[in-house]
Structures are given as C-alpha cells and as structure tokens.
Design an enzyme around this catalytic site. Structure first.
Site, PDB file in Angstrom:
ATOM      1  N   ASP A  86       0.819  -1.227   0.000  1.00  0.00           N
ATOM      2  CA  ASP A  86       0.000   0.000   0.000  1.00  0.00           C
ATOM      3  C   ASP A  86       0.849   1.272   0.000  1.00  0.00           C
ATOM      4  O   ASP A  86       0.331   2.374   0.125  1.00  0.00           O
ATOM      5  CB  ASP A  86      -0.941   0.007   1.213  1.00  0.00           C
ATOM      6  CG  ASP A  86      -0.182  -0.008   2.540  1.00  0.00           C
ATOM      7  OD1 ASP A  86       1.072  -0.034   2.520  1.00  0.00           O
ATOM      8  OD2 ASP A  86      -0.837   0.014   3.598  1.00  0.00           O
TER       9      ASP A  86
ATOM     10  N   GLN B  83      13.066  26.914   0.642  1.00  0.00           N
ATOM     11  CA  GLN B  83      11.780  27.470   1.111  1.00  0.00           C
ATOM     12  C   GLN B  83      11.945  27.848   2.586  1.00  0.00           C
ATOM     13  O   GLN B  83      11.330  27.278   3.481  1.00  0.00           O
ATOM     14  CB  GLN B  83      10.654  26.441   0.900  1.00  0.00           C
ATOM     15  CG  GLN B  83       9.254  26.954   1.217  1.00  0.00           C
ATOM     16  CD  GLN B  83       8.758  28.048   0.271  1.00  0.00           C
ATOM     17  OE1 GLN B  83       9.211  28.157  -0.862  1.00  0.00           O
ATOM     18  NE2 GLN B  83       7.839  28.882   0.734  1.00  0.00           N
TER      19      GLN B  83
ATOM     20  N   HIS C  90      21.761  25.112   1.315  1.00  0.00           N
ATOM     21  CA  HIS C  90      21.356  26.377   0.699  1.00  0.00           C
ATOM     22  C   HIS C  90      20.680  27.238   1.755  1.00  0.00           C
ATOM     23  O   HIS C  90      19.482  27.108   2.006  1.00  0.00           O
ATOM     24  CB  HIS C  90      20.384  26.094  -0.449  1.00  0.00           C
ATOM     25  CG  HIS C  90      20.059  27.322  -1.219  1.00  0.00           C
ATOM     26  ND1 HIS C  90      20.783  27.731  -2.298  1.00  0.00           N
ATOM     27  CD2 HIS C  90      19.102  28.258  -1.039  1.00  0.00           C
ATOM     28  CE1 HIS C  90      20.290  28.861  -2.757  1.00  0.00           C
ATOM     29  NE2 HIS C  90      19.260  29.197  -2.006  1.00  0.00           N
TER      30      HIS C  90
ATOM     31  N   LYS D 229      21.012  37.784  -9.974  1.00  0.00           N
ATOM     32  CA  LYS D 229      19.983  36.951 -10.613  1.00  0.00           C
ATOM     33  C   LYS D 229      18.583  37.415 -10.246  1.00  0.00           C
ATOM     34  O   LYS D 229      18.334  37.775  -9.103  1.00  0.00           O
ATOM     35  CB  LYS D 229      20.167  35.503 -10.160  1.00  0.00           C
ATOM     36  CG  LYS D 229      19.116  34.539 -10.679  1.00  0.00           C
ATOM     37  CD  LYS D 229      19.537  33.091 -10.520  1.00  0.00           C
ATOM     38  CE  LYS D 229      19.166  32.532  -9.169  1.00  0.00           C
ATOM     39  NZ  LYS D 229      19.585  31.125  -9.030  1.00  0.00           N
TER      40      LYS D 229
ATOM     41  N   ARG E 140      14.794  35.773 -10.511  1.00  0.00           N
ATOM     42  CA  ARG E 140      14.053  34.566 -10.909  1.00  0.00           C
ATOM     43  C   ARG E 140      12.682  34.981 -11.415  1.00  0.00           C
ATOM     44  O   ARG E 140      11.861  35.521 -10.678  1.00  0.00           O
ATOM     45  CB  ARG E 140      13.948  33.590  -9.739  1.00  0.00           C
ATOM     46  CG  ARG E 140      13.502  32.218 -10.184  1.00  0.00           C
ATOM     47  CD  ARG E 140      13.662  31.150  -9.124  1.00  0.00           C
ATOM     48  NE  ARG E 140      14.974  30.521  -9.078  1.00  0.00           N
ATOM     49  CZ  ARG E 140      15.408  29.613  -9.930  1.00  0.00           C
ATOM     50  NH1 ARG E 140      14.654  29.232 -10.942  1.00  0.00           N
ATOM     51  NH2 ARG E 140      16.607  29.078  -9.800  1.00  0.00           N
TER      52      ARG E 140
ATOM     53  N   ASP F  30      28.296  26.803  -8.257  1.00  0.00           N
ATOM     54  CA  ASP F  30      27.007  27.030  -7.603  1.00  0.00           C
ATOM     55  C   ASP F  30      26.755  25.865  -6.656  1.00  0.00           C
ATOM     56  O   ASP F  30      27.351  24.798  -6.813  1.00  0.00           O
ATOM     57  CB  ASP F  30      25.896  27.117  -8.664  1.00  0.00           C
ATOM     58  CG  ASP F  30      24.689  27.916  -8.164  1.00  0.00           C
ATOM     59  OD1 ASP F  30      24.698  28.324  -6.989  1.00  0.00           O
ATOM     60  OD2 ASP F  30      23.748  28.109  -8.942  1.00  0.00           O
TER      61      ASP F  30
ATOM     62  N   SER G 201      19.489  22.585 -10.407  1.00  0.00           N
ATOM     63  CA  SER G 201      18.181  21.928 -10.351  1.00  0.00           C
ATOM     64  C   SER G 201      17.618  21.854 -11.774  1.00  0.00           C
ATOM     65  O   SER G 201      17.844  20.881 -12.489  1.00  0.00           O
ATOM     66  CB  SER G 201      17.271  22.696  -9.404  1.00  0.00           C
ATOM     67  OG  SER G 201      16.030  22.065  -9.309  1.00  0.00           O
ATOM     68  N   THR G 202      16.935  22.894 -12.231  1.00  0.00           N
ATOM     69  CA  THR G 202      16.443  22.869 -13.615  1.00  0.00           C
ATOM     70  C   THR G 202      17.585  23.161 -14.601  1.00  0.00           C
ATOM     71  O   THR G 202      17.432  22.973 -15.808  1.00  0.00           O
ATOM     72  CB  THR G 202      15.365  23.946 -13.848  1.00  0.00           C
ATOM     73  OG1 THR G 202      15.986  25.240 -13.677  1.00  0.00           O
ATOM     74  CG2 THR G 202      14.218  23.801 -12.884  1.00  0.00           C
TER      75      THR G 202
HETATM   76  C1  R5P Z   1      19.715  29.323  -5.876  1.00  0.00           C
HETATM   77  O1  R5P Z   1      19.900  30.501  -5.786  1.00  0.00           O
HETATM   78  C2  R5P Z   1      20.792  28.306  -6.005  1.00  0.00           C
HETATM   79  O2  R5P Z   1      22.016  28.783  -5.560  1.00  0.00           O
HETATM   80  C3  R5P Z   1      20.895  27.789  -7.406  1.00  0.00           C
HETATM   81  O3  R5P Z   1      21.391  28.803  -8.241  1.00  0.00           O
HETATM   82  C4  R5P Z   1      19.555  27.356  -7.889  1.00  0.00           C
HETATM   83  O4  R5P Z   1      18.920  26.574  -6.936  1.00  0.00           O
HETATM   84  C5  R5P Z   1      19.666  26.613  -9.177  1.00  0.00           C
HETATM   85  O5  R5P Z   1      18.381  26.306  -9.633  1.00  0.00           O
HETATM   86  P1  R5P Z   1      18.109  26.070 -11.173  1.00  0.00           P
HETATM   87  O6  R5P Z   1      19.091  25.043 -11.651  1.00  0.00           O
HETATM   88  O7  R5P Z   1      16.698  25.561 -11.209  1.00  0.00           O
HETATM   89  O8  R5P Z   1      18.239  27.380 -11.860  1.00  0.00           O
END
Ligand code: R5P
Length: 290
Positions: free
Chosen positions: A35, A95, A127, A191, A193, A217, A221-222
């Site tokens: 389950d 977050q 982070h 930066k 976002r 860095d 992530s993406t």
């Molecule tokens: C955020 O400021 C972190 O230092 C990375 O730059 C961020 O998490 C990278 O995320 P992504 O690859 O989605 O741009």
C-alpha cells in the site's frame, strides 16, 4: 561508531565507512508495503552505541525524509546513545521564508522533525542565505561541511588561471573561498528569478577572451541558472567553461541545457547520485566523523 544508510545513500555511506577506519556497518532493512507504507528494521545491536545515519534527501525528498525519521527514531527507541544525522543534501532549504502570503515555511518544518529525532547533524553546502547558519539555526549541534576543496583541487590540476564566477548573490561566500584559494580573479552575477524555470542574469561588462572560466554554484536543479551563466561568460569570450556544483539534482533536461549553452564540462559531487557525480564528499564526511 556504527554507520548505516537510508535507501537514498547506500553507496555514499559505504564509501564513508571504508574511509573511516573505526566505523562499523549497521544493516537496515527497508521495504515498501504493497500500500506504499514504509517498513524499517534495524538488523543489529545498537544499545549504548553512537550511530551515524546517512540519507541525502534529493529528488524524492518526502519519502527519504520519512524513511530517515523512522530509522532515527527506531535507533533511539532501541537504546542508541546518539544518532548522528548525515544529510548531505538537506531538502526544502530554499523554502526558508514565506515568499507569498500563507505559504508553508517548509525548511522550518523539516528542521523541527530533524531536531526531534537526531542528536547531531552534518550537512553539505546547505542552501541557507537568509538564515544565520546551521550552527545557530538548529537546536542540536549542527555543522555545514563544504565540497569547495574538491573543486579547488580540480581547478588546480585541470585549469589554467581560471576566472571564477558565481551566478548569483547567494554564491558570494563560496566564490570568495574558492577564488582566494586559487588566487583567481572573480565576479558574482545578479539573478532575478522570473519563474521556477526561468531566470535573468545581470553581469556587467567583463573581458573573458582566452580565459578559462570556473562557474560554481551549490545546486543545479532545472539548470536554468547555470545555463544562463555559461551563455553569459561564453558571450564575453571565455575559451573554456567548467560548470561545477555540489548538488547535481538535474531535473529533466538540465544537463542538456547547460551543454547546449556552451559548457565544456559539468561536474558535481555524489551528495546526489548522477551522471556528473565525479567527486565524492565521502572523504570530507569521514574526516569530520573522525
Ligand atoms: C539558488 O539561488 C541556487 O544557488 C541555485 O542557483 C539554484 O537553486 C539553481 O536552480 P536552477 O538550476 O533551477 O536554476
């Protein structure tokens, strides 16, 4: 000291155990019931022992968190003297504020769960830029280790007078440590976002013609941040670009995006197993446990 792992980090925990001469392996059986519920069984004597639990919480953080909590709490229930949490990739760290009304500050919620189940904590390049640092943030002894030394060594052995770049304000400390060690010129971009998958970078004017550039860095992530940074330094004439991160989360097409932007190589560590996890943080963690 005993060492064991959740299902996210068996290979990393094994490497740490091999490097730490006095660490004994503790087997944990982990299964999913039909389950979907999680089954945990500690297969060894832990009464009066110090036990390190390795569980990096990437890509499937909720499951790995629950598994970790079940293991840590069961160890205490069985009489372990001390549970040391080794969470190289600490989830939900981004977050750490209520950016929009009503949002859950999930970093704080996870933090409380870890404090409640764990005696001491080790993380790697967490982070955390809006907070006071893990030593002050957590109610248990906590330490943030850094993978920076791995990239410094890489650059010393493989790059020629690199120019070090951080893609955003949040990389300032990291860039300055790495650049100082390499006696390298450096800069940090700004930066904005636009959305979870889109960023804009502001870089000012730089002449990087014939320069090798190391972009560092904490997380990819993406891949959007790193791809934009690569594109920017290529536009400034960089002859070779190395894109480095501690945590290669690499969501969807992230790696492709960064190579398409012009990176010569993308490198990362095994806090998150991936095709670019060329470096291991096991030595850094084993050294700390010693
Ligand atoms: C955020 O400021 C972190 O230092 C990375 O730059 C961020 O998490 C990278 O995320 P992504 O690859 O989605 O741009």
């Amino acid at each position: 000291m005993l060492i064991c792992s959740g299902s996210a980090s068996t290979s990393l925990a094994t490497k740490i155990q091999r490097r730490g001469e006095t660490l004994k392996w503790l087997e944990i059986e982990k299964k999913r019931f039909p389950d979907g519920e999680t089954y945990i069984r500690v297969k060894g004597e832990v009464e009066g022992e110090q036990v390190a639990v390795v569980q990096s919480m990437y890509r499937n953080p909720d499951h790995y968190l629950v598994e970790y909590l079940f293991i840590a709490k069961t160890l205490k229930d069985l009489g372990a003297k001390e549970v040391i949490g080794i969470i190289p990739y600490f989830p939900y760290a981004r977050q750490d504020a209520r950016f929009n009304p009503g949002e859950a500050v999930t970093f704080d919620l996870v933090k409380e769960l870890i404090e409640d189940s764990t005696n001491k904590l080790l993380v790697v390049d967490i982070h955390q830029h809006r907070r006071r640092g893990v030593e002050k943030e957590f109610r248990i002894p906590a330490k943030n280790l850094s993978a920076a030394e791995l990239f410094i060594k890489y650059a010393e052995e493989n790059m020629n007078k690199p120019f070090v770049v951080g893609p955003d304000d949040e990389s300032v400390n990291w860039v300055s440590v790495i650049a100082r060690k390499l006696s390298a010129e450096n800069t940090v971009f700004r930066k904005k976002r636009v959305s979870p998958e889109e960023v804009e970078l502001e870089s000012g004017k730089l002449d990087l013609r014939q320069r090798e550039v190391l972009i560092v860095d904490d997380i990819i992530s993406t891949g959007e941040t790193m791809a934009k940074a690569v594109e920017t330094v290529k536009g400034m004439g960089a002859s070779r670009v190395v894109a480095a991160c501690t945590h290669p989360i690499l969501v969807k097409e992230a790696l492709k995006k960064i190579y398409r932007a012009g990176a010569d190589i993308v490198i990362g560590t095994d806090t998150v197993p991936s095709e670019i996890s060329f470096f291991s943080v096991s030595g850094i963690i084993a050294r700390e446990l010693r």
